[in-house]
Design a protein around this motif. Structure first.
Motif, short mmCIF file in Angstrom:
data_model
loop_
_atom_site.label_atom_id
_atom_site.label_comp_id
_atom_site.label_asym_id
_atom_site.label_seq_id
_atom_site.Cartn_x
_atom_site.Cartn_y
_atom_site.Cartn_z
N SER A 172 -8.96 -12.99 -3.28
CA SER A 172 -9.75 -11.90 -3.87
C SER A 172 -10.30 -10.94 -2.82
O SER A 172 -11.52 -10.69 -2.76
N PRO A 173 -9.45 -10.38 -1.96
CA PRO A 173 -9.97 -9.47 -0.93
C PRO A 173 -10.65 -8.26 -1.53
O PRO A 173 -10.24 -7.76 -2.57
N ASP A 174 -11.68 -7.81 -0.86
CA ASP A 174 -12.43 -6.65 -1.31
C ASP A 174 -11.57 -5.41 -1.16
O ASP A 174 -11.08 -5.09 -0.06
N ASN A 175 -11.38 -4.69 -2.25
CA ASN A 175 -10.48 -3.52 -2.22
C ASN A 175 -10.95 -2.44 -1.28
O ASN A 175 -10.15 -1.73 -0.65
N VAL A 176 -12.27 -2.28 -1.16
CA VAL A 176 -12.80 -1.25 -0.27
C VAL A 176 -12.54 -1.63 1.19
O VAL A 176 -12.18 -0.78 2.02
N CYS A 177 -12.71 -2.90 1.51
CA CYS A 177 -12.40 -3.35 2.87
C CYS A 177 -10.92 -3.11 3.18
O CYS A 177 -10.58 -2.63 4.27
N ILE A 178 -10.06 -3.44 2.23
CA ILE A 178 -8.62 -3.25 2.43
C ILE A 178 -8.31 -1.77 2.66
O ILE A 178 -7.63 -1.39 3.63
N SER A 179 -8.81 -0.91 1.78
CA SER A 179 -8.47 0.51 1.88
C SER A 179 -9.06 1.14 3.15
O SER A 179 -8.42 1.99 3.79
N GLY A 180 -10.26 0.72 3.53
CA GLY A 180 -10.87 1.25 4.74
C GLY A 180 -10.07 0.90 5.98
O GLY A 180 -9.87 1.73 6.88
N LEU A 181 -9.58 -0.35 6.04
CA LEU A 181 -8.81 -0.77 7.20
C LEU A 181 -7.40 -0.19 7.17
O LEU A 181 -6.81 0.09 8.22
N MET A 182 -6.86 -0.01 5.98
CA MET A 182 -5.51 0.53 5.86
C MET A 182 -5.45 2.02 6.22
O MET A 182 -4.36 2.57 6.37
N SER A 183 -6.59 2.66 6.37
CA SER A 183 -6.57 4.07 6.75
C SER A 183 -6.04 4.25 8.17
O SER A 183 -5.55 5.32 8.53
N GLY A 184 -6.15 3.20 8.96
CA GLY A 184 -5.69 3.28 10.34
C GLY A 184 -6.69 3.90 11.29
O GLY A 184 -6.48 3.90 12.50
N ASP A 185 -7.78 4.43 10.75
CA ASP A 185 -8.82 5.04 11.56
C ASP A 185 -10.05 4.12 11.59
O ASP A 185 -10.38 3.49 10.59
N MET A 186 -10.70 4.09 12.71
CA MET A 186 -11.92 3.31 12.84
C MET A 186 -13.06 4.07 12.18
O MET A 186 -13.48 5.13 12.66
#
Length: 353
Positions: free
Chosen positions: A129-143
């Protein structure tokens, strides 16, 4: 002040394991409506791991908490080697490695890095059940940063629930610790509500572990900090949490969520965990009695039971160490070996005794 003296190292172990137990128990009923939990008699079963048969499976809450520990460890390793370290960058790299465990391919713009000890534990490679916001934030590729936010509107609890290890850091001024928690939150979440909730939670852990404060004093300080911050909703929720009556062993879950919310956004999740810890403290008993009661309150409601129980468990474990944990709890966790290794690495590297 503390009435139960134990080592700082034991508080670290208690905080990490208590959070994992809360996560695992809460996840068993997450998304279930309260009337269904009650009809299934799970209110009684889920106040302690001793009443659950089989292995206890943690979720992304504990996974990301463990990767927070490892990100801090890497920054400490750099510093010990005389290399100037950026703790926030270390956490970002750790969360990118967590992202890879979730069958997600980090974008090519994200930095590649060698695997560390934690990445070789197969039990962390389950998608829980990964947090979708965490996934999308990290998938942006930007810190993500305060100046360059990702997920600008997100007030979810995904960055809050992983922040307890930041509070375990010794010898760091609280202003610097607060800033680190805020910057760590901004890696995936862009809203001030998420940032300042994460900072308040980390500071509560720090107050209890390193500051000599008991739970009521630490939570009162948290309300005062929230009042000084830029998020009025956070102060409102936390003040309601500490003022909500708890004169019986089982506060009405409907009243709980009516007053504090369901815990899906950061300030609500923090408020529920605060109320659970404070209510358990007021009701008294042994450290284990208090731990069970805090989890019973934080688990059994109409909301994000995994996150609220994880944070309540972290607070109780930080306050009372492993003495608070039910005897049969930690060995049932599927991540028991990883938790133990993470705690011992942190204790050794920080020199805690």
């Amino acid at each position: 002040m503390h009435t139960h003296e134990m080592s700082l190292a034991d508080r670290v172990r208690g905080c990490l394991t208590g959070g994992a137990l809360g996560d695992a128990l809460g996840h068993l009923v997450e998304d279930a409506r309260w009337n269904h939990i009650r009809q299934d008699d799970r209110e009684q079963r889920l106040n302690s791991p001793e009443n659950v048969s089989g292995q206890l499976l943690v979720t992304n809450v504990t996974q990301m908490t463990l990767y927070t520990v490892d990100g801090l460890l890497e920054a400490l390793e750099w510093a010990n080697d005389g290399v100037q370290s950026d703790e926030t960058a270390g956490l970002w790299l750790a969360y990118l490695r967590w992202l890879a465990t979730q069958s997600e391919q980090p974008p090519s713009s994200a930095p590649s890095q060698p695997a560390r000890w934690i990445d070789f534990h197969d039990v962390l490679h389950h998608r829980r059940s990964p947090d979708n916001v965490c996934i999308s934030g990290l998938m942006s590729g930007d810190m993500g940063t305060i100046a360059r936010p990702v997920n600008v509107e997100s007030t979810g609890n995904g960055s809050l629930m992983r922040s307890a290890p930041i509070g375990l850091i010794p010898h760091m001024p609280q202003k610097a610790l607060s800033r680190l928690a805020i910057n760590a939150s901004a890696l995936t979440h862009g809203h001030p509500g998420a940032h300042h909730s994460a900072a308040v939670f980390a500071l509560v852990i720090n107050d209890v572990v390193h500051g000599g404060h008991d739970i009521p004093a630490a939570l009162e300080r948290a309300v005062e900090r929230a009042a000084e911050g830029p998020v009025p909703e956070l102060e409102q929720r936390l003040r309601a949490a500490v003022e909500l009556p708890a004169d019986s062993g089982s506060p009405d879950p409907t009243s709980l969520t009516g007053a504090l919310g369901g815990g899906w956004v950061a300030e609500e999740a923090l408020a529920i965990s605060f109320h659970a810890a404070l209510a358990a403290e007021r009701l008294g008993g042994s450290p284990t009695d208090k731990f069970r009661m805090a989890l019973r309150i934080a688990v059994n409601h109409d909301g994000d039971s995994g996150s609220t129980a994880s944070m309540a468990g972290s607070i109780m474990g930080a306050a009372y160490g492993t003495a608070a944990l039910p005897d049969d709890g930690a060995p049932l966790l599927d991540v028991a070996a990883v938790l133990s290794e993470a705690a011992e690495r942190f204790i050794k590297l920080t020199g805690l005794r």
